[in-house]
Design a protein around this motif. Sequence first.
Motif, mmCIF file in Angstrom:
data_model
loop_
_atom_site.group_PDB
_atom_site.id
_atom_site.type_symbol
_atom_site.label_atom_id
_atom_site.label_comp_id
_atom_site.label_asym_id
_atom_site.label_seq_id
_atom_site.Cartn_x
_atom_site.Cartn_y
_atom_site.Cartn_z
ATOM 1 N N LEU A 114 0.863 -1.176 0.000
ATOM 2 C CA LEU A 114 0.000 0.000 0.000
ATOM 3 C C LEU A 114 0.906 1.234 0.000
ATOM 4 O O LEU A 114 2.115 1.129 0.237
ATOM 5 N N GLU A 115 0.296 2.394 -0.235
ATOM 6 C CA GLU A 115 1.122 3.609 -0.356
ATOM 7 C C GLU A 115 1.933 3.906 0.898
ATOM 8 O O GLU A 115 3.017 4.468 0.819
ATOM 9 N N ASP A 116 1.424 3.499 2.058
ATOM 10 C CA ASP A 116 2.191 3.763 3.299
ATOM 11 C C ASP A 116 3.236 2.678 3.569
ATOM 12 O O ASP A 116 3.908 2.697 4.594
ATOM 13 N N GLY A 117 3.363 1.731 2.650
ATOM 14 C CA GLY A 117 4.404 0.710 2.806
ATOM 15 C C GLY A 117 3.897 -0.639 3.301
ATOM 16 O O GLY A 117 4.632 -1.643 3.248
ATOM 17 N N THR A 118 2.662 -0.711 3.730
ATOM 18 C CA THR A 118 2.111 -1.975 4.228
ATOM 19 C C THR A 118 2.116 -3.037 3.118
ATOM 20 O O THR A 118 1.694 -2.756 1.996
ATOM 21 N N MET A 119 2.548 -4.243 3.441
ATOM 22 C CA MET A 119 2.502 -5.336 2.459
ATOM 23 C C MET A 119 1.057 -5.678 2.132
ATOM 24 O O MET A 119 0.214 -5.693 3.025
ATOM 25 N N TRP A 120 0.798 -5.960 0.860
ATOM 26 C CA TRP A 120 -0.568 -6.315 0.428
ATOM 27 C C TRP A 120 -0.504 -7.579 -0.418
ATOM 28 O O TRP A 120 0.583 -8.106 -0.678
ATOM 29 N N ASN A 121 -1.663 -8.056 -0.819
ATOM 30 C CA ASN A 121 -1.715 -9.303 -1.588
ATOM 31 C C ASN A 121 -1.303 -9.055 -3.025
ATOM 32 O O ASN A 121 -1.831 -8.143 -3.642
ATOM 33 N N TYR A 122 -0.411 -9.880 -3.547
ATOM 34 C CA TYR A 122 -0.095 -9.732 -4.963
ATOM 35 C C TYR A 122 -1.240 -10.288 -5.785
ATOM 36 O O TYR A 122 -1.906 -11.187 -5.533
#
Length: 413
Positions: free
Chosen positions: A405-413
């Motif tokens: 996410l824009e704040d750096g949080t890992m998200w699902n590819y």
Amino acid sequence: MKNQIMKITSAEVFIGGPGKNYVTLKIMTDQGIYGIGDATLNNRETLPAQYLQDYLIPCLIGMDPRNSEDIWQYFYRGAYFRRGPIAMAAIGAIDMALWDIKGKIAGLPVYQLFGGKSREAALVYAHATGNDLDDLLESIANYQSQGYKAVRIQCGIPNMPKGGYGVSREGEDSKHFITDFTGAVPKEEVWDTEKYLQYMPTVFEKIRERFGPDLKVLHDVHHRLTPREAAAFAKSVEKYNLFWLEDPTPAEDQNALKLIRQHSTAPIAIGEVFNSLWDCKQLIEEELIDFIRISVTYGGGITHVKRIVELAAIHHVRTGFHGAPSHSPISMAAQGHLNIWAPNFGIQEYLVLGTPECDALFPSKHYYKDGMFHISDEPGLGVDFDEKEAERYTYKRGYHPVTRLEDGTMWNY
Ligand code: KDG
Ligand code: MG
């Protein structure tokens, strides 16, 4: 087992291909007949290859290749630690190769061994993609001019700088293989759910305005939404009459599909990351999906996927097998045989693999015409593997991107 009159004498694994690390298994028999299978686990290709070489091939030698059911059970039940994409891709490759051998012994294309044809050819969909809307509309028009009646559409989202899923970045041609070979670690993409949810319905609207109601439009959310977001999104796009909405939520949370179903009649497709009947069972039995996307490679081969297709048939769930170009023409052929037979066939994902290099490595008479995939009547799977050609290629490590996410949080590819 006693009284064997045909034996497997050897089996070999090859890794490599044009722009892709295809994992190809070749099984030889004492009758001179051989079979081939695909174990390509995208961007983790060495693992099923190693699993085959170290554990499965030593057990295969001396077995009767005609006993494909018993061999499947031997490797599935016989393993204490079952399932998972690595083991199932390895078993899947063996199973495809054994069906190939069976067809060659019978002198029949594999679909005849399932019960013959239910249709002349199988509807396929292509990937239309654009960095922006104009780009996408042009891409759709281009596929239409090639005869496609169904397209999966992915579009760059304004102000989402590094693109959404399935959209190549400026100057990159990664949209087909989704594999980056350039870095020591994966590239990173940025995802913004709010921007996506605001923009994507306008894309469907423009597509319907330009192409009318008949074009079959598919879209892949690629596991990016929460169940509530997915339910709201599915409801909001109902009016565009999508052929399907794919992977709206992360595939391991099967209850998520209940919320979506309660709020929308948009057809749901899921399952490209599934690897066994046990991943599909609840979704099929509770009729929470409309299309099952498991592939013959990751799903343990023809034997196991056919079982899933039969369960799906009694619950109104149709097939829509994963057909990204990470699957070699061998598994595409195996799926092609299932597609021609399955009473509950839906659609097949199809990306043109037919580069001269790919055709030279995997010669075949199967062909695409006017939006449909045609299966030839050659015995077995109807696709071959040219070992001499294979010498041109070696393994090269590649990665899927990762998403934050824009704040750096890992998200699902
Ligand atoms: O290896 C992953 C790809 O095959 C996948 O991202 C492609 O989602 C995909 C699709 O629908 O083809
Ligand atoms: Mg997908």
